[in-house]
Each structure stands twice: as C-alpha cells, then as structure tokens.
Design a protein around this motif. Structure first.
Motif, PDB file in Angstrom:
ATOM      1  N   GLY A   1       2.638  -7.884   2.539  1.00  0.00           N
ATOM      2  CA  GLY A   1       3.834  -7.130   2.874  1.00  0.00           C
ATOM      3  C   GLY A   1       4.715  -7.789   3.917  1.00  0.00           C
TER       4      GLY A   1
ATOM      5  N   LYS B 220      -1.837   4.314   8.109  1.00  0.00           N
ATOM      6  CA  LYS B 220      -2.654   5.110   7.190  1.00  0.00           C
ATOM      7  C   LYS B 220      -3.893   5.564   7.947  1.00  0.00           C
TER       8      LYS B 220
ATOM      9  N   SER C  59       3.902  -3.191  -7.908  1.00  0.00           N
ATOM     10  CA  SER C  59       2.554  -3.529  -7.449  1.00  0.00           C
ATOM     11  C   SER C  59       2.469  -4.914  -6.825  1.00  0.00           C
TER      12      SER C  59
ATOM     13  N   ASP D 173       3.000  -1.226  -3.434  1.00  0.00           N
ATOM     14  CA  ASP D 173       1.601  -1.262  -3.012  1.00  0.00           C
ATOM     15  C   ASP D 173       0.796  -1.763  -4.201  1.00  0.00           C
TER      16      ASP D 173
ATOM     17  N   MET E  54      -1.416  -6.798   0.575  1.00  0.00           N
ATOM     18  CA  MET E  54      -1.263  -6.928  -0.869  1.00  0.00           C
ATOM     19  C   MET E  54      -1.562  -8.375  -1.247  1.00  0.00           C
TER      20      MET E  54
ATOM     21  N   ASP F 189       3.349  -1.503   1.570  1.00  0.00           N
ATOM     22  CA  ASP F 189       2.040  -1.754   2.159  1.00  0.00           C
ATOM     23  C   ASP F 189       2.002  -3.160   2.746  1.00  0.00           C
TER      24      ASP F 189
ATOM     25  N   ARG G 260       0.064   4.270  -4.435  1.00  0.00           N
ATOM     26  CA  ARG G 260       1.423   4.477  -4.956  1.00  0.00           C
ATOM     27  C   ARG G 260       1.566   5.906  -5.476  1.00  0.00           C
TER      28      ARG G 260
ATOM     29  N   THR H 251       0.702   1.156   6.459  1.00  0.00           N
ATOM     30  CA  THR H 251      -0.439   0.254   6.490  1.00  0.00           C
ATOM     31  C   THR H 251      -1.609   0.820   7.277  1.00  0.00           C
TER      32      THR H 251
ATOM     33  N   ASN I  19      -2.192  -1.036  -4.737  1.00  0.00           N
ATOM     34  CA  ASN I  19      -3.171  -0.001  -5.049  1.00  0.00           C
ATOM     35  C   ASN I  19      -2.461   1.150  -5.773  1.00  0.00           C
TER      36      ASN I  19
END
Length: 164
Positions: free
Chosen positions: A65, A111, A37, A12, A60, A57, A18, A89, A14
């Motif tokens: 992803g 998410k 990342s 990810d 990105m 994710d 993570r 996601t 972010n």
C-alpha cells in the motif's frame, strides 16, 4: 452528508476485508463502491472511474500500500494524484503512521476499525479537505494539522498569518 454520491474504491488483497469495508460503506448509504485486489487493478479503476476516496490496505502483494500511495501521488504516473486516501491497516505504531503520512496518505486508520471511525474519516475528507503541498521531496495533502499561533517561521502557511 450524501454518501450515495461518493465513488469509493476499496483496495485490499483480502476479499473478506474488502467485503467488510463494502458492508460498512453500504450501511452509510454509499452506492458506488468499487473494489481492487492489487495496485495494478487500483490504477486501472482510477483510469476508468472518477473515484472520490480510496480506502487502502498497507500489506498487499506484489505491491504494498505504501508503494501504491507513492505511485498515486506521482503526478506523472497517476490518473488522479489528488484523490484522498484512507490507509486502513493493522500497522498502528507511530513510525508506520508517520511513514504513511509522509508517503501522502490523507487519513490513517488501524485495524480492527469501527464503523464510526471510518465515518468520521470520510466526513473529514469531504467537509474539511486538506490542501495539497508540493515540495522537492513531497507531494500530497498538507501534513500539518495543528495550528501553532506562536510559530513565526518562514514556512508558516498564509492562512495562519494573523493580522496585527
């Protein structure tokens, strides 16, 4: 389940996300958690470590992803085209779930996610691994989940054929 024996890679861009996923995995007993990342860093980790599961994710940069999943499922370019991938996601609409499935994602989670949902996805991957399928246009985990006993067509899986 012995989560402590799993090598899990969290990908990810972010750092906070993570960290959140790492915290949840640690609570499950995971000890070998790797982070990346970017798509490039993900591939580098896969070359260096025997990763059992990737939590990835969708959104990105510079490589998203879905593009990474397609690269990872390419046997000519991937260090491990069979690695199970959990797509985590914010994209939860059905068209995105289908796109992820068709790219070769093993499991899909929206998410915000719950620890219980992640736990169930990992258990599913470990306890009921899906066979991989190779066609002219797809390589990845079998996308079919529902057994349809009345289906008699030519693409029926051998393990679903019922003896008379």
């Amino acid at each position: 389940m012995a989560f402590k024996r799993l090598n899990i890679l969290v990908v990810d861009d972010n750092a906070a996300m993570r960290g959140l996923v790492r915290t949840v995995l640690t609570a499950f007993g995971c000890e070998m958690i790797f982070e990346a990342s970017t798509a490039q860093h993900c591939v580098e980790v896969l070359r260096a470590k025997a990763i059992d599961i990737i939590v990835l994710d969708w959104k990105m940069k510079p490589v998203d992803g879905i593009s990474l999943v397609k690269l990872l499922r390419n046997p000519n370019k991937s260090p491990n085209p069979y690695v199970p991938i959990i797509m985590l996601t914010a994209y939860a609409e059905l068209s995105k779930v289908r796109e992820a499935r068709d790219a070769g994602v093993t499991e899909f989670m929206a998410k915000p996610f719950s620890a219980d949902a992640l736990y169930r996805r990992i258990q599913s991957i470990v306890n009921r691994p899906r066979p991989f399928v190779r066609t002219k246009v797809f390589f990845g985990p079998d996308r079919r989940r529902l057994a349809k006993p009345d289906y008699e067509g030519p693409e029926r899986r051998d393990d679903e054929v019922q003896s008379a």
